[in-house]
Design an enzyme around this catalytic site. Structure first.
Site, mmCIF file in Angstrom:
data_model
loop_
_atom_site.group_PDB
_atom_site.id
_atom_site.type_symbol
_atom_site.label_atom_id
_atom_site.label_comp_id
_atom_site.label_asym_id
_atom_site.label_seq_id
_atom_site.Cartn_x
_atom_site.Cartn_y
_atom_site.Cartn_z
ATOM 1 N N CYS A 391 12.396 -7.203 -4.810
ATOM 2 C CA CYS A 391 11.182 -6.433 -5.059
ATOM 3 C C CYS A 391 11.046 -6.248 -6.561
ATOM 4 O O CYS A 391 12.014 -6.365 -7.303
ATOM 5 C CB CYS A 391 11.218 -5.096 -4.332
ATOM 6 S SG CYS A 391 12.569 -3.997 -4.813
ATOM 7 N N GLY A 393 9.149 -3.800 -9.629
ATOM 8 C CA GLY A 393 8.405 -2.616 -9.987
ATOM 9 C C GLY A 393 6.959 -2.942 -10.333
ATOM 10 O O GLY A 393 6.674 -3.938 -10.986
#
Length: 406
Positions: A391, A393
């Protein structure tokens, strides 16, 4: 079309920010050591013939500023090698490998250094607390966006201002993890059990010699040699982790035991065209099969690995069942758990040597570090196809499919 192959990797030990083993070394000096170590593994290659040195850094600034990629090239005495610094936050040095892949396939170069670094200990004042907190009601907005996407609106841009809510893009990552835990129904117990798994697997991998093979020792300014990660904690138990208090919300589920810490570290990957490798008589370690990058609501950025992995696998003409080993960056157990479940990854193929909860996540380093770890893991466990994903930010996901060649 030439293929992009990886011929060498190197990664530093990972230190705890502010109090760990690497707190006293500058990020450019650290990176220079690691790039030099990676280049030394391919003595057939003249470093002066590198087409570009591309360095990922999540939060450039202070000692991590001034186009650190170019700084590293000059520190190595490679005045004729250009350098660039790239940020895609947590996947910055996976992005630089992707850039090398694209350049090679386009015929615009044959040899690239893809490196990454983050030294949180050395952040300029203000960097570490520059990410604003978020309000819990953003979770409701994220659920609304997810519902709209499920109804077929995933490809249509929606202006959240129409609902009277402004997007909070770089909100505290822990808040996004709490959002994902609530959205996907991930319990505190599941997160703690996963955190303990990471620590226990890392402890096992230390004992069997895997991490020693993966780590390149670093020499500090005072001459001290660092050769081990700070993070792994021997003998971690669920009973101990379950007693830790939530960090981001009083009634939350994210604790220091089920998420990654703040860290320092650097890693490097030497990417080359298969034709140049053959000319030089270099046996590649792995082939970059495909990559993928996708976006999603910033408030639930932790689910980014799902669509990014699907994209990369589709481009490779593969399914998740074709993958032998998977590395999902362990920013938070709360986001890894639903990601691997939604992808259909078997737990016995996931982060088999432990992950970032145990060893750490220096943002800009992580892409290249996981590449190194995945290749070494495929070799150590005698497997062929690997998937790296994370993932990112701000609401993104990134992934890469690798094929081990030697």
């Amino acid at each position: 079309m030439p293929e992009a192959v990886i011929v060498a990797t190197a990664r530093s030990p990972i230190g705890r920010a502010y109090k760990g083993a690497l707190k006293d070394i500058r990020p450019d000096d650290l990176t220079a050591q690691i790039v030099r170590a990676a280049l030394a593994k391919v003595p057939e290659l003249d470093p002066a013939t590198v087409d570009d040195l591309m360095l990922g850094c999540g939060l450039p600034g202070g000692e991590q500023g001034y186009n650190m990629g170019r700084v590293v090239a000059t520190l190595l005495g490679l005045d004729g090698v250009p350098g660039a610094t790239v940020t895609r936050y947590c996947s910055s040095s996976l992005q630089t490998t992707r850039m090398a892949l694209h350049a090679i396939r386009a015929g615009e170069g044959d040899v690239f250094v893809s490196a990454g670094v983050e030294c949180v200990s050395r952040f300029a004042k203000g960097n570490s607390d520059s990410l604003p907190d978020t309000k819990n009601e953003l979770f409701e907005e994220a659920k609304g966006r997810t519902a709209r996407a499920a109804e077929g609106g995933g490809g249509v841009w929606h202006d959240p201002r129409e609902d009277g809510v402004l997007p909070d893009v770089y909100i505290a990552m822990g808040q996004t993890a709490e959002n994902v835990a609530g959205l996907k129904g991930v319990s505190r117990q599941e997160q703690d059990e996963f955190g303990v798994r990471s620590q226990n697997l890392a402890e096992k991998a230390i004992a069997n010699g895997f991490w020693e093979k993966d780590i390149t020792p670093v020499t500090l300014p005072d001459g001290t040699v660092v050769s081990k990660d700070d993070g792994p904690r021997a003998g971690t138990t669920y009973e101990a982790v379950s007693q830790l208090k939530p960090v981001f919300r009083p009634d939350g589920t994210i604790t220091a035991g089920n998420c990654c810490p703040l860290n320092d570290g650097a890693a490097a990957v030497i990417v080359m065209s298969d034709t140049r490798a053959a000319e030089l008589g270099i046996t590649p370690l792995a082939r970059v099969v495909s990559t993928g990058v996708t976006g999603l609501s910033p408030e639930i950025m932790g689910l980014g690995p799902v669509e990014a992995s699907r994209q990369a696998l589709a481009r490779a003409g593969m399914s998740v069942g074709d993958v032998d080993l998977v590395e999902i960056n362990e920013a938070f157990a709360a986001q890894v758990i639903p990601s691997y479940r939604d992808l259909g990854v078997d737990l016995d193929r996931l982060n088999v040597n432990g992950g970032a909860i145990a060893i750490g996540h220096p943002f800009g380093m992580t892409g290249a570090r996981i590449t190194s770890t995945l290749i070494n893991s495929l070799r150590f466990h005698d497997r062929t196809i690997g998937l790296e994903t994370m993932c990112v930010g701000g609401g993104q996901g990134m992934a890469m499919v690798l094929e081990r060649l030697s």
